[in-house]
Motif scaffolding. Structure first.
Motif, PDB file in Angstrom:
ATOM      1  N   LEU A  55     -17.142 -10.539  -1.146  1.00  0.00           N
ATOM      2  CA  LEU A  55     -15.908 -10.429  -0.371  1.00  0.00           C
ATOM      3  C   LEU A  55     -14.764 -11.163  -1.066  1.00  0.00           C
ATOM      4  O   LEU A  55     -13.654 -10.636  -1.194  1.00  0.00           O
ATOM      5  N   ALA A  56     -15.029 -12.358  -1.547  1.00  0.00           N
ATOM      6  CA  ALA A  56     -13.995 -13.121  -2.247  1.00  0.00           C
ATOM      7  C   ALA A  56     -13.536 -12.383  -3.502  1.00  0.00           C
ATOM      8  O   ALA A  56     -12.334 -12.297  -3.782  1.00  0.00           O
ATOM      9  N   LEU A  66      -7.762  -7.364  -4.859  1.00  0.00           N
ATOM     10  CA  LEU A  66      -6.700  -6.806  -4.023  1.00  0.00           C
ATOM     11  C   LEU A  66      -5.420  -7.620  -4.137  1.00  0.00           C
ATOM     12  O   LEU A  66      -4.325  -7.071  -4.255  1.00  0.00           O
ATOM     13  N   ALA A  67      -5.552  -8.913  -4.080  1.00  0.00           N
ATOM     14  CA  ALA A  67      -4.376  -9.783  -4.133  1.00  0.00           C
ATOM     15  C   ALA A  67      -3.681  -9.722  -5.487  1.00  0.00           C
ATOM     16  O   ALA A  67      -2.461  -9.874  -5.565  1.00  0.00           O
ATOM     17  N   GLU A  68      -4.441  -9.487  -6.545  1.00  0.00           N
ATOM     18  CA  GLU A  68      -3.867  -9.443  -7.892  1.00  0.00           C
ATOM     19  C   GLU A  68      -3.266  -8.086  -8.231  1.00  0.00           C
ATOM     20  O   GLU A  68      -2.542  -7.964  -9.208  1.00  0.00           O
ATOM     21  N   TRP A  93      -3.641   1.799   0.365  1.00  0.00           N
ATOM     22  CA  TRP A  93      -4.456   0.880   1.169  1.00  0.00           C
ATOM     23  C   TRP A  93      -3.806   0.628   2.527  1.00  0.00           C
ATOM     24  O   TRP A  93      -4.480   0.540   3.552  1.00  0.00           O
ATOM     25  N   ALA A  94      -2.482   0.479   2.528  1.00  0.00           N
ATOM     26  CA  ALA A  94      -1.761   0.234   3.780  1.00  0.00           C
ATOM     27  C   ALA A  94      -1.914   1.420   4.726  1.00  0.00           C
ATOM     28  O   ALA A  94      -2.141   1.236   5.932  1.00  0.00           O
ATOM     29  N   ALA A 143      -5.099  -8.790   3.308  1.00  0.00           N
ATOM     30  CA  ALA A 143      -5.611  -9.019   1.972  1.00  0.00           C
ATOM     31  C   ALA A 143      -4.721  -9.995   1.217  1.00  0.00           C
ATOM     32  O   ALA A 143      -5.211 -10.847   0.497  1.00  0.00           O
ATOM     33  N   GLY A 144      -3.425  -9.893   1.364  1.00  0.00           N
ATOM     34  CA  GLY A 144      -2.522 -10.759   0.633  1.00  0.00           C
ATOM     35  C   GLY A 144      -2.503 -12.174   1.174  1.00  0.00           C
ATOM     36  O   GLY A 144      -2.205 -13.115   0.478  1.00  0.00           O
ATOM     37  N   ALA A 145      -2.861 -12.335   2.434  1.00  0.00           N
ATOM     38  CA  ALA A 145      -2.786 -13.653   3.055  1.00  0.00           C
ATOM     39  C   ALA A 145      -3.992 -14.504   2.750  1.00  0.00           C
ATOM     40  O   ALA A 145      -3.986 -15.691   2.945  1.00  0.00           O
TER      41      ALA A 145
END
Length: 108
Positions: A46-47, A53-55, A65-66, A105-107
């Motif tokens: 998951l990490a 995703l964040a990158e 994705w949104a 995902a960004g948070a």
């Protein structure tokens, strides 16, 4: 004469509010992981997925994705939530995020 402000009390209230908001955010992120079925992944998997995703800077991928996340929440709210509890933005309506799914995902 005006009553002096109690800055310490005001600061404590603000700190309590910040702590409450952080707790709510963590709880909502956990609920999102469970709702999507991602709780069956290991913590490392998951990490790793969240880091990717964040990158990701590709706007096309993020938009896809949104849209998928919005569809997930809309379908889920129709099946499981009473009309009075529906939230068109989903469980995680984060300030400044374009959609709930990408905000989650960004948070993280």
């Amino acid at each position: 004469m005006r009553k002096p402000r109690d800055y310490d009390a005001e600061l404590k209230l603000l700190e309590d509010k910040a702590r409450e908001l952080k707790t709510r955010k963590v709880q909502q992120l956990g609920e999102l992981v469970i709702a999507t079925g991602a709780d069956s992944l290991t913590a490392d998997e998951l990490a790793g997925a969240l880091v990717v995703l964040a990158e990701t800077a590709d706007a096309g991928k993020r938009e896809a994705w949104a849209k998928r996340g919005a569809a997930f929440f809309q379908g889920r709210s129709r099946r499981s939530a009473p009309a009075s509890n529906r939230d068109a933005g989903g469980v995680l309506s984060q300030p400044g995020s374009p959609q709930s799914a990408s905000g989650g995902a960004g948070a993280a």
